[in-house]
Design a protein around this motif. Sequence first.
Motif, PDB file in Angstrom:
ATOM      1  N   VAL A  37      99.808   9.853  19.190  1.00  0.00           N
ATOM      2  CA  VAL A  37      99.748  11.177  19.802  1.00  0.00           C
ATOM      3  C   VAL A  37      99.110  11.067  21.189  1.00  0.00           C
ATOM      4  CG1 VAL A  37      98.721  13.481  19.600  1.00  0.00           C
ATOM      5  CG2 VAL A  37      99.698  12.366  17.592  1.00  0.00           C
ATOM      6  N   GLU A  38      98.089  10.220  21.291  1.00  0.00           N
ATOM      7  CA  GLU A  38      97.399  10.043  22.571  1.00  0.00           C
ATOM      8  C   GLU A  38      98.343   9.475  23.634  1.00  0.00           C
ATOM      9  OE1 GLU A  38      94.653  10.198  19.240  1.00  0.00           O
ATOM     10  OE2 GLU A  38      96.260   8.774  19.631  1.00  0.00           O
ATOM     11  N   ASN A  39      99.147   8.482  23.268  1.00  0.00           N
ATOM     12  CA  ASN A  39     100.109   7.916  24.218  1.00  0.00           C
ATOM     13  C   ASN A  39     101.130   8.959  24.656  1.00  0.00           C
ATOM     14  OD1 ASN A  39      98.859   5.440  23.999  1.00  0.00           O
ATOM     15  ND2 ASN A  39     100.618   4.381  23.125  1.00  0.00           N
ATOM     16  N   ARG A  40     101.642   9.715  23.712  1.00  0.00           N
ATOM     17  CA  ARG A  40     102.623  10.751  24.049  1.00  0.00           C
ATOM     18  C   ARG A  40     102.012  11.791  24.987  1.00  0.00           C
ATOM     19  NH1 ARG A  40     107.129  12.058  20.757  1.00  0.00           N
ATOM     20  NH2 ARG A  40     107.708  10.329  19.435  1.00  0.00           N
ATOM     21  N   ASP A  41     100.777  12.143  24.725  1.00  0.00           N
ATOM     22  CA  ASP A  41     100.093  13.119  25.572  1.00  0.00           C
ATOM     23  C   ASP A  41      99.938  12.585  26.994  1.00  0.00           C
ATOM     24  OD1 ASP A  41      98.565  15.603  25.999  1.00  0.00           O
ATOM     25  OD2 ASP A  41      96.868  14.227  26.231  1.00  0.00           O
ATOM     26  N   LYS A  42      99.514  11.335  27.113  1.00  0.00           N
ATOM     27  CA  LYS A  42      99.364  10.730  28.443  1.00  0.00           C
ATOM     28  C   LYS A  42     100.687  10.765  29.203  1.00  0.00           C
ATOM     29  CE  LYS A  42      96.167   7.221  29.209  1.00  0.00           C
ATOM     30  NZ  LYS A  42      95.690   5.826  29.075  1.00  0.00           N
TER      31      LYS A  42
ATOM     32  N   SER B  48     103.309  12.615  28.733  1.00  0.00           N
ATOM     33  CA  SER B  48     103.783  13.967  29.043  1.00  0.00           C
ATOM     34  C   SER B  48     103.073  14.541  30.264  1.00  0.00           C
ATOM     35  CB  SER B  48     103.612  14.899  27.840  1.00  0.00           C
ATOM     36  OG  SER B  48     102.254  15.181  27.615  1.00  0.00           O
ATOM     37  N   ARG B  49     101.839  14.057  30.514  1.00  0.00           N
ATOM     38  CA  ARG B  49     101.083  14.497  31.682  1.00  0.00           C
ATOM     39  C   ARG B  49     101.352  13.620  32.913  1.00  0.00           C
ATOM     40  NH1 ARG B  49      95.438  14.134  30.562  1.00  0.00           N
ATOM     41  NH2 ARG B  49      95.884  12.903  28.727  1.00  0.00           N
TER      42      ARG B  49
ATOM     43  N   PHE C 247     109.452  13.976  25.947  1.00  0.00           N
ATOM     44  CA  PHE C 247     108.034  14.064  26.290  1.00  0.00           C
ATOM     45  C   PHE C 247     107.650  13.264  27.525  1.00  0.00           C
ATOM     46  CE2 PHE C 247     108.300  10.401  23.509  1.00  0.00           C
ATOM     47  CZ  PHE C 247     107.497   9.465  24.150  1.00  0.00           C
ATOM     48  N   SER C 248     108.408  12.227  27.852  1.00  0.00           N
ATOM     49  CA  SER C 248     108.042  11.375  28.981  1.00  0.00           C
ATOM     50  C   SER C 248     108.307  12.100  30.299  1.00  0.00           C
ATOM     51  CB  SER C 248     108.830  10.064  28.933  1.00  0.00           C
ATOM     52  OG  SER C 248     108.416   9.196  29.963  1.00  0.00           O
ATOM     53  N   ASN C 249     107.318  12.124  31.141  1.00  0.00           N
ATOM     54  CA  ASN C 249     107.395  12.816  32.418  1.00  0.00           C
ATOM     55  C   ASN C 249     108.220  11.988  33.408  1.00  0.00           C
ATOM     56  OD1 ASN C 249     106.657  13.817  35.069  1.00  0.00           O
ATOM     57  ND2 ASN C 249     104.958  14.864  34.076  1.00  0.00           N
TER      58      ASN C 249
END
Length: 162
Positions: free
Chosen positions: A37-42, A44-45, A120-122
Amino acid sequence: MIVVVMGVSGSGKSTVGALLAQTLGCSFADADDFHSVENRDKMSRGIPLEDADRWPWLQSLRADMDAQRARGLSRVYACSALRHAYREILGAGLPDVAFVFLNGSPELVAQRLAARKGHFSNPSLMESQFATLEAPADAIVVDIADAPQDIVTQVLARLPGR
C-alpha cells in the motif's frame, strides 16, 4: 516456464502479458498487484520508488515465481524489472525464465500515459523510469509501436523452448 514482460510504465506490459499468457494457455500476474500500500501511495503521488521500496516487492514476486515453478506451472508476469539487479532477483539466467523487453520511445510512452485512465502510477514518474532503465542484453526485445497481437507473435517466434 516463467515469462517476465518488462519495460517502463505505459509500455504495454499488462496488455501484452495477458495476451501472451492467454496464447500460451497459462496464468498471468501483474507485478503491480504485489506492491505494498505504501509503494502504491508513493507512486500515486508521483514519488519514485527507491531500491529499499522495491526489494520486498521483488522478493514477493520471486517467491510467487518459485511457487509456480515448483508446481510445474507456467506463468506470465508483467513487471517493470528496470534494472539488471532486479532481473537477477527475478531469476535472470535460469533456463526456464525468459524476459521480454517492451522497448519504445519516451514520446510514444508519454502519449500512452496521457491517454491512460484509472491507473495508480502517476505519469510524472516516466522520466525517472527511463532514468532507471538498464536495457537488458539477454531479453527478447520488441518495439511497442507494433500492435499487441503482433508483439505476441514476435515473442512466440523467439521464445526459448517453443
